[in-house]
Structures are given as C-alpha cells and as structure tokens.
Scaffold this motif. Structure first.
Motif, short mmCIF file in Angstrom:
data_model
loop_
_atom_site.label_atom_id
_atom_site.label_comp_id
_atom_site.label_asym_id
_atom_site.label_seq_id
_atom_site.Cartn_x
_atom_site.Cartn_y
_atom_site.Cartn_z
N TRP A 1 0.85 -1.20 0.00
CA TRP A 1 0.00 0.00 0.00
C TRP A 1 0.87 1.24 0.00
O TRP A 1 1.97 1.23 0.55
N PHE A 2 0.35 2.31 -0.61
CA PHE A 2 0.87 3.66 -0.36
C PHE A 2 -0.27 4.42 0.28
O PHE A 2 -1.27 4.71 -0.39
N GLY A 3 -0.15 4.74 1.53
CA GLY A 3 -1.28 5.34 2.25
C GLY A 3 -2.43 4.36 2.24
O GLY A 3 -2.28 3.19 2.63
N LYS A 4 -3.57 4.79 1.74
CA LYS A 4 -4.75 3.90 1.70
C LYS A 4 -4.82 3.15 0.38
O LYS A 4 -5.65 2.26 0.20
N LYS A 5 -3.93 3.53 -0.57
CA LYS A 5 -4.02 2.94 -1.90
C LYS A 5 -3.35 1.58 -1.93
O LYS A 5 -2.15 1.45 -1.69
N HIS A 6 -4.12 0.58 -2.26
CA HIS A 6 -3.63 -0.79 -2.35
C HIS A 6 -3.01 -0.97 -3.72
O HIS A 6 -3.72 -0.89 -4.72
N VAL A 7 -1.70 -1.17 -3.82
CA VAL A 7 -1.08 -1.21 -5.15
C VAL A 7 -0.60 -2.60 -5.56
O VAL A 7 -0.36 -2.85 -6.74
N LEU A 8 -0.48 -3.53 -4.63
CA LEU A 8 -0.09 -4.90 -4.99
C LEU A 8 -0.95 -5.84 -4.18
O LEU A 8 -1.15 -5.64 -2.98
N GLY B 1 4.85 -5.94 -17.61
CA GLY B 1 3.51 -5.42 -17.36
C GLY B 1 3.46 -3.95 -17.64
O GLY B 1 4.49 -3.29 -17.68
N PRO B 2 2.24 -3.44 -17.86
CA PRO B 2 2.10 -2.01 -18.19
C PRO B 2 2.57 -1.11 -17.06
O PRO B 2 2.68 -1.55 -15.91
N SER B 3 2.80 0.15 -17.37
CA SER B 3 3.23 1.13 -16.35
C SER B 3 2.20 1.23 -15.24
O SER B 3 1.00 1.18 -15.49
N GLY B 4 2.68 1.36 -14.03
CA GLY B 4 1.79 1.60 -12.91
C GLY B 4 1.18 0.34 -12.31
O GLY B 4 0.36 0.42 -11.41
N CYS B 5 1.61 -0.84 -12.78
CA CYS B 5 1.01 -2.06 -12.24
C CYS B 5 1.77 -2.55 -11.02
O CYS B 5 1.41 -3.57 -10.43
N GLY B 6 2.81 -1.86 -10.60
CA GLY B 6 3.44 -2.19 -9.33
C GLY B 6 4.74 -2.97 -9.43
O GLY B 6 5.22 -3.49 -8.42
N LYS B 7 5.36 -3.02 -10.62
CA LYS B 7 6.61 -3.77 -10.75
C LYS B 7 7.72 -3.17 -9.90
O LYS B 7 8.43 -3.88 -9.19
N SER B 8 7.84 -1.84 -9.98
CA SER B 8 8.90 -1.20 -9.19
C SER B 8 8.65 -1.38 -7.71
O SER B 8 9.57 -1.66 -6.93
N THR B 9 7.41 -1.22 -7.31
CA THR B 9 7.06 -1.40 -5.91
C THR B 9 7.45 -2.81 -5.47
O THR B 9 8.06 -3.01 -4.41
N PHE B 10 7.14 -3.80 -6.30
CA PHE B 10 7.42 -5.19 -5.94
C PHE B 10 8.93 -5.43 -5.82
O PHE B 10 9.41 -6.01 -4.84
N PHE C 1 11.40 3.05 2.64
CA PHE C 1 11.89 4.42 2.68
C PHE C 1 10.81 5.42 2.28
O PHE C 1 10.98 6.62 2.46
N ILE C 2 9.73 4.92 1.68
CA ILE C 2 8.65 5.84 1.34
C ILE C 2 7.73 5.95 2.55
O ILE C 2 7.22 4.95 3.05
N PRO C 3 7.58 7.18 3.07
CA PRO C 3 6.90 7.33 4.37
C PRO C 3 5.49 6.73 4.43
O PRO C 3 5.09 6.23 5.47
N THR C 4 4.76 6.76 3.30
CA THR C 4 3.39 6.28 3.35
C THR C 4 3.28 4.78 3.10
O THR C 4 2.19 4.22 3.10
N ALA C 5 4.42 4.12 2.85
CA ALA C 5 4.38 2.74 2.40
C ALA C 5 3.96 1.78 3.52
O ALA C 5 4.27 1.98 4.69
N1 LIG Z 1 5.89 6.99 -3.62
C1 LIG Z 1 4.64 6.68 -3.98
N2 LIG Z 1 3.58 7.21 -3.34
C2 LIG Z 1 2.31 6.94 -3.71
N3 LIG Z 1 2.00 6.11 -4.71
C3 LIG Z 1 3.00 5.53 -5.39
C4 LIG Z 1 4.37 5.78 -5.07
N4 LIG Z 1 5.15 5.08 -5.92
C5 LIG Z 1 4.30 4.42 -6.74
N5 LIG Z 1 3.00 4.68 -6.43
C6 LIG Z 1 1.82 4.12 -7.09
O1 LIG Z 1 1.90 2.73 -7.00
C7 LIG Z 1 1.48 2.12 -8.21
C8 LIG Z 1 2.59 1.21 -8.71
O2 LIG Z 1 3.69 1.98 -9.11
P1 LIG Z 1 5.05 1.35 -9.62
O3 LIG Z 1 5.42 0.27 -8.70
O4 LIG Z 1 6.02 2.45 -9.79
O5 LIG Z 1 4.61 0.77 -11.03
P2 LIG Z 1 5.51 0.30 -12.27
O6 LIG Z 1 6.93 0.25 -11.84
O7 LIG Z 1 4.96 -1.03 -12.64
O8 LIG Z 1 5.29 1.27 -13.36
C9 LIG Z 1 1.14 3.25 -9.16
O9 LIG Z 1 -0.25 3.40 -9.17
C10 LIG Z 1 1.80 4.44 -8.56
O10 LIG Z 1 1.03 5.58 -8.81
#
Ligand SMILES: Nc1ncnc2c1ncn2[C@@H]1O[C@H](COP(=O)(O)OP(=O)(O)O)[C@@H](O)[C@H]1O
Ligand SMILES: [Mg+2]
Lengths: 351, 281
Positions: B39-46, B63-72, B82-86
């Motif tokens: 999650w980032f804050g309340k947003k469930h991303v994975l 996968g397409p942009s924004g699907c959470g690969k970097s987060t994963f 390191f992201i405060p809302t994570a």
């Molecule tokens: N630091 C952050 N704070 C809030 N939301 C974030 C942050 N980083 C990424 N997100 C959100 O998390 C989701 C996944 O992002 P990300 O992992 O960067 O995707 P990808 O690498 O697949 O393009 C996106 O909807 C993005 O907007």
C-alpha cells in the motif's frame, strides 16, 4: 599506410564572435554615443539625468534600427528587450561600483604598510594617519569570524541534515524556528549575549562573547542555505547508497556531503558574509581595545567594523580617514577569504 | 512493439533454451515472495503476489506502467520502507528466512540483495575506482586485494576494457551506458546473491542495452537476477522465467508466471498473450 593527401583541417570555434560580426553592434554603439553627445549639446537636456535618458533612448532607437535593417521585425523587437536587460544590469552595477570607488578613493590615502603592522596603543586619535594602524582590529575580526564559524558551521549543517536527511518528527518545527531566527535583528543577538552571558553569568567583555553573538546570526543563514543545497542532491544517490547496504549515517557522510560539498562551503561563506561586517552585536560584547589582544577569551578586543564605528564617532579628520581605511581592509579581507574558499571548494568536484 | 510476433519472441526465448530447472543450481535456495501486498497510504497497489526466484536464473517482470513492478522489486530488498506512506503484508524469504522478520539486520539484507536503478546513478564525488569499491566503504567491509576485486567486478560488468586506463576519472565522465555498467560493477563488489534491476536499460541506446544484456546472461550463472523491463524482446532474450503483472485500475496482480519460452509461445492467460503481442500496454 595510406598516402592520400587529406586537406589539413584546423580546429576552429565558429561560435566565437569575430570582428566582422560585431562590427554592426560597434557601429550602433558609436552612433548612440555620438548622437547622445550632440543632442545633449544642442538641446536643453542637461546634467547626468538628461544624459542617461538620452543615452537609453538613442540605444533603443539604433539597436532597433540596425537589427530591423539587418534581419527582420522579430529581431528588432528582440533587440528592445536586450537593450532593457543591459540597462537594468547597468543600474545594478552603478551603485555597486560607486560604493567601491568611494571606499577606494577615501581609504587609499591611509592605506600604508604601517596600518597592517601596528595597533593604536601608542597613537592618539588625532595623530596623523601615518602613525598607528589597525592590526588589532584585523586580529579581532579574524578571531570573531573563526570562532563564530566554528560554532555555527556544525550547528547549521546538522540542523539542515536533520530537516532534509533525518526528516525527524520535529523537522517542521525546527525549520520554522530557523526561519524565525533569521529575522532576529543583530542588536538583539548582541543584547541576548550581553544579558545572559555577561550580566546574568557575570562574564566580562571578550571576543568569544562577540563571536557567540555573531554565531546566533550566522546559524540560520548556514542552516537555510545548506538545506536548499541538500534538497538539490538527487534522491537516487541516497537510494543507491542505502541499496548497497550502507546505514543512513554512512550514506550521508560518504555520498551526500561530498556531493554537496561546494554548495555547503558556499553556505558557510554566505554565513560569514552575513556576520563579518556586523557592528551592533559587537558594541555590546567585545568592549573595544586599542592594543592587540591575542587571547579571544579574556580581555577587551577590537574588530574592523568596531574600529570603523569608533573612528567615525571620534569625528576628527584623521580618525575619519582611518575609518575609511578600515572599511577598505574589511572589504579586502572578505574578498580574500571568499576567493580562497571558492578555490578550495572547486578543487575536487565531479561532473 | 506492434511488429512483434508471438512466434518470433518465442523463438528468441527458446533460443537460449534454459536448461536450468528450479532448484538444480547449488547456490542456495533463492528468493521467494509469499502473499505480498503493498500500500501507499490507503491505496492498495499490490495484491497477493507469490513468486519464486530460482538460484542461477534470470526472472523478468513485465507489465504495463503503474502495475506495481517497481514497488514489488523494491519490496524484495527492503527499499519499499523508505517511502513514508508505504505499508506491506506478506513474506519475502531469502534462503528460507523472512527478510522482514523483526531483528533482521536490514543493511546485511541489502548487501545480499543488490539493486541497479533505472537511471544510472554513479556517485558524482567519486572516481570510477572509488565508485566500484564504494559498497565496501559504505558497509565498512574489509577485503584483501582491492585491485583484483576492482578488475573482476569491472570485467563481470563488461566495462573493464573501456575504463582500465581511466580508473581515476570521475564516474560522471562516462557515457550513459558505461555509467549503468559502472553501477552494475558497484553492486557486484559487495558480492550479492541476488541482483534486482529496475528497467536498467530504459535510459540507454540499443548498443549499450545489448552490452548489458550480455552482462546479465554472464552474471546469471553465479547469481539470481530479477529484471523489470518494458521491452518484450529483452525479456525474451535474457530471462529464464517471466512474471506478468497487471492492474485493472485496482491493485496490481501477478497474472501469470512461467518459463519465458512458455509465456511467449503459449501463455495460459488471454491477457498475457494480448500484452506480449502488443495488443495493449
Ligand atoms: N511513492 C509513492 N507514493 C504513492 N503512490 C505511489 C508511489 N510510488 C508508486 N505509487 C503508485 O503505485 C502504483 C505502482 O507503481 P510502480 O510500482 O512504480 O509501477 P511500475 O513500476 O509497474 O510502473 C502506481 O499506481 C503508482 O502511482
Ligand atoms: Mg517502474
């Protein structure tokens, strides 16, 4: 081995202006100057104001005409803004250079080798300027600046690190107080040290007390400028350090601080510039002296701004000349220091 | 990517026809994500990602942009925090041990699981040599034979021949592709078991990209590599396994994961096929 004879190619710098290319501009400048002189001579426009207004008007007319004829309408409009930029720059530089000129012309008479080697302990205030000197004030200022820097550089830097890198719970509050502190009038800093350190704790005048007052003024400048500098460091450098298994502290010490080095040195220089010429806090804290005092923590001491203030208030022609010499030495000192700091900060930086 | 045929990518993928099978390499038991949510804050991303990374293999995440690969991928070496809302749920096991278990030394985890970023980021205040060895200094590790280590890291990153005569120059003086290989060399110096790469070639020219792909292939014999890429051919060229992520507006999910040749020749999911053939994304 190839034997074909290639024509020899020499390196050139085609972007450099050549004489031929600046010729129209020179011609325009000449026309502007000549026409201004003529107009001022034959019309009622007189004096410095009349001359500068005519000069601006003529510069506009000729630059528009020349660029309009040589290129097109767009270039003509463009040249109007160019002329205004130059005029604005001139208006900024005029006061600066006239101040520098004034200081030079009034101070240079008293500027002899003697003033750098002697103090005022053996000369009275109305003695000729060839007697005595301001070595005691130079030494006092060096002590003050050095001690104030030793106090405020680490505190200012650590404050900035707390706000930007640690991002602690109180970061917002600390930031607010630093901003508030940078608005503190310098006399208040002096009064604070005077009230707490001297009256409250019973200490007497010395350079250390003066440096503490200066540090109060210097800390917010160093902290705020360092904060801006640290914010410019790309975040991916921090992440790269952390991803290599470093602690936050090691990352800051080995990556962030070296990358921000020249900016941080600039922050300290700006802090020194803020306090080197301060007079008010010193009036309340260093006590003033006519003789060299090599111990900054005991006994009265002088400083260049203090020396200038004191000699101006004495009011006789010799001491006023001494005051101007003091101003000149103060400016030279600050200039030398800046040059050295720039040199050392630029010595080893990447990119 | 519209001109890409499923079959051609499948050919590429089966070309280096990985003979590696899960668990056959004797390099440890690898890295496993189990039921990971983020999650980032309340947003469930994975949502509920479970994926194994086998020792000595390359796994591509697509996968397409924004699907959470970097987060994963950032969750895999604890950079997510390191992201405060994570926030996070689930487990990440390295050799069977959860890296998020309390009492774990995070810096040791990051030494074992290195990371290469999208934008080359050599340390600007350090020379090429200092950059490569910076991990040792940062983590205060002692090694004997720094020069040998320097050379071997640069060789493994495919950069040695280009920089051996200019080790004292600043890293910033290199080209983008060389800088990225310098960053790879820098990660290798602390001898990680796993190397995570988040779109390492997306800022590079095709020539540099090929060099880095070669490097990845060579490195994969001695370590576990996870690479995020937007380039299907790259996934097909370098990876043994591929995981396809997708988000339908909600949290990102792992739609399918399989040997790369299978993902590109006969994926089980229609959405995977649509994505790898360039019909969306
Ligand atoms: N630091 C952050 N704070 C809030 N939301 C974030 C942050 N980083 C990424 N997100 C959100 O998390 C989701 C996944 O992002 P990300 O992992 O960067 O995707 P990808 O690498 O697949 O393009 C996106 O909807 C993005 O907007
Ligand atoms: Mg990404």
């Amino acid at each position: 081995m190839s034997t074909s004879i290639a024509p020899q190619v020499l390196p050139e710098k085609p972007w450099r202006p050549t004489f031929k290319r600046v010729l129209p501009d020179l011609f325009g400048a000449l026309l502007t100057a000549v026409s201004t002189v003529l107009i001022v001579a034959v019309t009622p426009l007189k004096g410095k104001l009349g001359f500068s207004l005519t000069l601006i008007a003529m510069a506009l007319v000729f630059s528009v005409l020349i660029s309009g004829v040589r290129k097109d309408k767009k270039a003509a409009f463009n040249s109007v803004s160019t002329v205004f930029v130059y005029i604005a720059a001139t208006f900024v530089l005029i006061p600066l250079f006239s101040i520098l000129y004034e200081i030079y012309s009034r101070g240079v008479g008293a500027l002899t080798w003697g003033i750098f080697t002697k103090d005022m302990s053996l000369s009275s205030a109305d003695a000729p300027v060839s007697e005595g000197g301001l070595l005691h004030a130079i030494i006092g200022t060096l002590y003050l600046v050095a001690i104030a820097t030793i106090i405020s550089a680490p505190i200012g830097l650590l404050t900035a690190l707390y706000i930007v890198e640690v991002k602690g719970r109180a970061a917002g509050l600390v930031r607010f107080f630093v901003q508030a502190m940078s608005g503190v009038p310098s006399i208040v800093a002096g009064l604070f040290i005077y009230a707490v350190w001297m009256i409250g704790l019973g200490n007497s005048y010395n350079a250390g007390a003066g440096a503490a007052a200066l540090a109060i003024l210097m800390i917010p400048t160093v902290a705020r400028t360092s904060e801006e500098v640290l914010r410019l460091i790309p975040p991916d450098l921090r992440e790269a350090g952390l991803a290599l298994g470093a602690t936050q502290w090691r990352t800051v010490a080995m990556i962030i601080l070296p990358a921000a080095r020249s900016g941080l040195i600039t922050a300290i220089i700006l802090g020194i510039a803020r306090v080197a010429g301060e007079t008010a806090p010193l009036l309340l804290t260093i006590g003033g002296a006519d003789a060299i005092n090599l111990n900054p923590f005991s006994g009265n001491s002088s400083a260049l701004p203090y020396y200038v203030w004191k000699n101006l208030s004495l009011g006789n022609p010799e001491s006023i000349e001494r005051a101007w010499a003091g101003v000149m030495v103060l400016m030279l000192l600050v200039f030398i220091f800046f040059t050295l700091a720039r040199y050392f900060s630029g010595k080893r930086t990447g990119r | 990517m519209n001109d890409v045929h499923v079959s051609s990518l499948a050919d590429v993928a089966s070309n280096h026809a990985s003979k590696k099978q899960p668990g056959t390499a004797v390099l440890g038991t690898g890295l496993e994500a189990r039921g990971v949510h983020a999650w980032f804050g309340k947003k469930h991303v994975l949502e509920d990602i479970s994926l194994d990374f086998f020792p000595g293999t390359v796994t591509a995440l697509i996968g397409p942009s924004g699907c959470g690969k970097s987060t994963f991928i950032r969750i895999l070496n604890r950079m997510h925090e390191f992201i405060p809302t994570a926030a996070l749920a689930g487990e990440v096991l390295l050799e069977g041990k959860d890296i998020y278990e309390s009492g774990t030394d995070v810096t040791k985890i990051r030494l074992r699981i290195g990371m290469v970023f999208q934008k080359p980021n050599p340390f600007p205040s350090m020379t090429i040599k200092e950059n490569v060895l910076s991990g040792l200094r940062l983590a205060q590790l002692k090694v004997s034979g720094e020069d040998e280590l320097l050379e071997s890291c640069l060789r493994r990153a495919g950069l040695w021949e280009e920089v051996k005569d200019r080790l004292g120059e600043y890293g910033g003086a290199l080209s983008g592709g060389q800088q990225q290989r310098l960053c790879i060399a820098r990660s290798l110096a602390v001898n990680p078991q796993v190397l995570l790469m988040d779109e390492p070639c997306s800022a590079l020219d095709p020539g540099s990209t090929l060099r880095i792909e070669e490097t990845i292939r060579e490195l994969s014999s001695t370590m576990t590599i996870v690479i995020v890429t937007h380039n299907m051919q790259q996934a097909a060229r370098v990876s043994d396994y591929t995981g396809f992520f997708l988000s339908d507006g909600g949290p990102g999910r792992l739609i399918e994961s399989a040997p790369t040749s299978q993902i590109f020749s006969n994926p089980k999911e229609k959405r995977t096929e649509d994505y790898v053939t360039g019909r969306f994304g």
